[in-house]
Every structure is written in structure tokens, then in C-alpha cells.
Scaffold this motif. Structure first.
Motif, PDB file in Angstrom:
ATOM      1  N   GLN A 106      -5.628   6.937   7.970  1.00  0.00           N
ATOM      2  CA  GLN A 106      -4.912   8.205   8.002  1.00  0.00           C
ATOM      3  C   GLN A 106      -5.516   9.076   6.911  1.00  0.00           C
ATOM      4  O   GLN A 106      -5.544   8.670   5.742  1.00  0.00           O
ATOM      5  CB  GLN A 106      -3.412   8.013   7.770  1.00  0.00           C
ATOM      6  CG  GLN A 106      -2.733   7.154   8.824  1.00  0.00           C
ATOM      7  CD  GLN A 106      -1.247   7.004   8.548  1.00  0.00           C
ATOM      8  OE1 GLN A 106      -0.496   7.974   8.581  1.00  0.00           O
ATOM      9  NE2 GLN A 106      -0.827   5.776   8.272  1.00  0.00           N
ATOM     10  N   MET A 107      -5.991  10.233   7.287  1.00  0.00           N
ATOM     11  CA  MET A 107      -6.817  11.042   6.405  1.00  0.00           C
ATOM     12  C   MET A 107      -6.193  11.301   5.032  1.00  0.00           C
ATOM     13  O   MET A 107      -6.785  10.983   3.992  1.00  0.00           O
ATOM     14  CB  MET A 107      -7.145  12.375   7.083  1.00  0.00           C
ATOM     15  CG  MET A 107      -7.992  13.312   6.215  1.00  0.00           C
ATOM     16  SD  MET A 107      -9.633  12.646   5.857  1.00  0.00           S
ATOM     17  CE  MET A 107     -10.417  12.928   7.460  1.00  0.00           C
ATOM     18  N   LYS A 108      -4.993  11.872   5.002  1.00  0.00           N
ATOM     19  CA  LYS A 108      -4.416  12.281   3.722  1.00  0.00           C
ATOM     20  C   LYS A 108      -4.129  11.086   2.804  1.00  0.00           C
ATOM     21  O   LYS A 108      -4.546  11.101   1.630  1.00  0.00           O
ATOM     22  CB  LYS A 108      -3.133  13.098   3.956  1.00  0.00           C
ATOM     23  CG  LYS A 108      -2.550  13.673   2.674  1.00  0.00           C
ATOM     24  CD  LYS A 108      -1.350  14.564   2.954  1.00  0.00           C
ATOM     25  CE  LYS A 108      -0.770  15.118   1.659  1.00  0.00           C
ATOM     26  NZ  LYS A 108       0.420  15.988   1.927  1.00  0.00           N
ATOM     27  N   LEU A 157      -7.516   9.659   1.547  1.00  0.00           N
ATOM     28  CA  LEU A 157      -8.182  10.471   0.531  1.00  0.00           C
ATOM     29  C   LEU A 157      -7.506  10.311  -0.828  1.00  0.00           C
ATOM     30  O   LEU A 157      -8.176  10.253  -1.869  1.00  0.00           O
ATOM     31  CB  LEU A 157      -8.181  11.943   0.951  1.00  0.00           C
ATOM     32  CG  LEU A 157      -9.104  12.302   2.120  1.00  0.00           C
ATOM     33  CD1 LEU A 157      -8.975  13.789   2.456  1.00  0.00           C
ATOM     34  CD2 LEU A 157     -10.555  11.949   1.798  1.00  0.00           C
ATOM     35  N   THR A 158      -6.168  10.215  -0.815  1.00  0.00           N
ATOM     36  CA  THR A 158      -5.448   9.965  -2.067  1.00  0.00           C
ATOM     37  C   THR A 158      -5.834   8.602  -2.634  1.00  0.00           C
ATOM     38  O   THR A 158      -6.076   8.452  -3.835  1.00  0.00           O
ATOM     39  CB  THR A 158      -3.928  10.017  -1.831  1.00  0.00           C
ATOM     40  OG1 THR A 158      -3.580  11.283  -1.272  1.00  0.00           O
ATOM     41  CG2 THR A 158      -3.173   9.809  -3.140  1.00  0.00           C
TER      42      THR A 158
END
Length: 309
Positions: free
Chosen positions: A130-132, A135-136
Motif C-alpha cells: 500500500q503506497m502511503k 512510503l512511511t
């Protein structure tokens, strides 16, 4: 002469014992708390993740070890009055190319092995990207995991290796003690409760591998790069509900945890091959002397020309 670099500081047995004993006491407390807890550690971790999120929990887990790194480095500089360079390496300056080389080699091998497992047993993995959240995770991992792994290297293969070597006046004793301690202090990891004590072969074997790297290469650089790649790539690529780091990784391992022969491949196959590769690249010689030889006395070391120290 990596161990002898400790002579460049202000020696004292209590100065070497204070931080390792304190850390050991914390790990023993953590292990006893784990086995005495009425709630299984994996259930407790899941409760935290459900409440705070896996990225926040990862920060909470890493933060004390990051603080530990600065404690070891500060203790070395202020109490031992020893330079960080001499705690890191016998070279005149820290060799960053060695760090990046070991990081790249082991990072590629780890990624390759992970995707091989996924290719040959796809039923054991689910795509978790899941992208977000990822990235975190990537930002947290890039900032904190190298600091966490560096703490373990500076504590075991640096601070403790030099102190025990100077005390014992040989090289095999600190190699054995730091390697076994490194493995034993993973007893509180949830992997041990799931896979059994056989997994300690991997942890202790990894400790020996990193210790041999340090003694043969006369510095921590290769161990620093290897350890950072090991934890960072694993955290980003795959996670499971029963591992120490449960992350928003690309894949999630949903298989029933079990320890099989493939769990010992790194220790008995890959690590020896890596030692050979490193030995050829960096032209290592005198294996017996560097792993089992005696440590010079302070007088002998300081009588050497500066370019031989």
C-alpha cells in the motif's frame, strides 16, 4: 590490529563493563517478562499494532536502540577518550566503500532469496503493498534501521570485542563471547517462541560470521554494511505476524511458522561463501593469527610505528 585500537583510549575494566552489563540486564528483564507474561508476545504486539499502527510500533521498538548507539558513541568519546574512528576501524579513516559494498552484496542476496521463496511457494505469501504506509515505512526504515544495526555492531563487535580482547590478550575469546551473546540476546524475539531454540543456530552463527568479518578485515565496516542490509531489506520486503518487526512491507508471509533445513543455508553455505568473496577482494591473510592469535600489550602496540598500528 583492530582490537588493539582500544589502547588509544583511556582504559579501565569498568568502562568496558558498564554499557554491556546494563544492556544485558535489560535483555534478561525483557526475556523474563516475555516468558512470564500471561499474554503471548505476538498477541501483545498485535494489540499494539491495532491500536497505534505498525509504523508507530516500529518506531517505538527501534527508538531505544537508536538511543543506545549514541550512548555507546558518546561513552567512547567522553569516558574512554577514544575516537569513533578507532572504535570503528584500524584504518586511518572509516572506509565507507566497504560499508556500501557489504550492504549492496547482502542486500541483493537477501532480495534474491526472498523473491525465490515467493516464486517457489506463492501460496505462502500475499501481496501487501500500500503506497502511503509503505512510503512511511521506507522513510522510518532508512532513517532508523541503520542506526539500530549500528548500535548492535558498535556494542558487540566494537566496544565489547575490544574490551574483552584487551582483557584476555587473545582474539578467539572475544570472538566466541560476543558471538554467543549476540545470539542469546535474541531469545526474547517472537521468532524463537514460534520456531523453537533451533533458530539460535542462525543467530549465533550470524554473530560468528560478523565477528570473523571484523577480525579478518580489522574493522567494523563490512559488518556494519551487512547488518544494515539484512534488517532493512527484510523490513521492506516481507513481514509476518510472528516476527520481531511487523511492518507495512511489500509481502506478508502467511505460512505456518516452522524451522526447516533452508533456515540453516545462510550459516553453513552462504556465509562461508561470502567470507571467501571478501577474503579475495580485500586480500585477507593469516587467518589463524587474526582469529586465534594473541593481542599485543599496550606497551608493544604503542611502540609500533604509527603506520603499523
Amino acid at each position: 590490529m583492530y582490537i588493539e585500537q582500544g589502547y588509544k583510549g583511556n582504559l579501565g575494566l569498568w568502562k568496558y563493563a558498564f554499557i554491556p552489563l546494563g544492556f544485558l540486564a535489560l535483555m534478561v528483564f525483557n526475556y523474563i517478562s516475555t516468558i512470564m507474561s500471561p499474554v503471548p508476545v505476538e498477541d501483545y504486539m498485535q494489540q499494539l499494532i491495532d491500536k497505534l499502527g505498525s509504523n508507530t510500533v516500529l518506531v517505538i521498538l527501534l527508538a531505544p536502540l537508536v538511543v543506545g548507539l549514541f550512548l555507546v558513541l558518546g561513552w567512547t568519546k567522553l569516558v574512554h577518550e577514544q575516537s569513533i574512528t578507532s572504535l570503528t576501524t584500524s584504518r586511518k579513516a572509516i572506509d565507507w566503500r566497504r560499508i556500501f559494498f557489504a550492504f549492496t552484496v547482502w542486500g541483493l542476496i537477501t532480495a534474491g532469496m526472498t523473491y525465490a521463496y515467493i516464486l517457489f511457494a506463492p501460496e505462502n505469501y500475499v501481496f501487501n503493498f500500500q503506497m502511503k504506509p509503505f512510503l512511511t515505512l521506507a522513510i522510518i526504515s532508512l532513517l532508523l534501521i541503520p542506526l539500530q544495526t549500528s548500535f548492535e555492531e558498535y556494542l558487540f563487535r566494537g566496544h565489547l570485542m575490544q574490551g574483552l580482547g584487551i582483557l584476555a590478550k587473545n582474539r578467539w575469546f572475544p570472538l566466541v563471547v560476543t558471538s554467543v551473546l549476540f545470539g542469546v540476546l535474541h531469545l526474547g524475539n517472537p521468532e524463537v517462541s514460534k520456531l523453537g531454540y533451533g533458530i539460535m543456530v542462525y543467530y549465533i552463527g550470524t554473530g560468528f560470521f560478523l565477528g570473523i568479518l571484523t577480525l579478518m578485515d580489522e574493522g567494523l565496516e563490512l559488518a556494519l554494511g551487512f547488518h544494515a542490509a539484512n534488517n532493512l531489506i527484510t523490513a521492506l520486503l516481507v513481514t509476518a505476524d510472528w516476527t520481531a518487526f511487523q511492518t507495512e512491507s511489500i509481502y506478508r508471509d502467511i505460512s505456518e511458522p516452522s524451522l526447516s533445513w533452508d533456515g540453516f543455508i545462510p550459516v553453513f553455505v552462504i556465509f562461508p561463501l561470502l567470507l571467501y568473496v571478501f577474503s579475495v577482494k580485500y586480500k585477507w591473510t593469516d587467518w589463524t593469527g587474526k582469529l586465534f592469535g594473541r593481542v599485543l600489550t599496550e606497551e608493544e602496540f604503542k611502540s609500533l610505528p604509527e603506520n603499523e598500528q
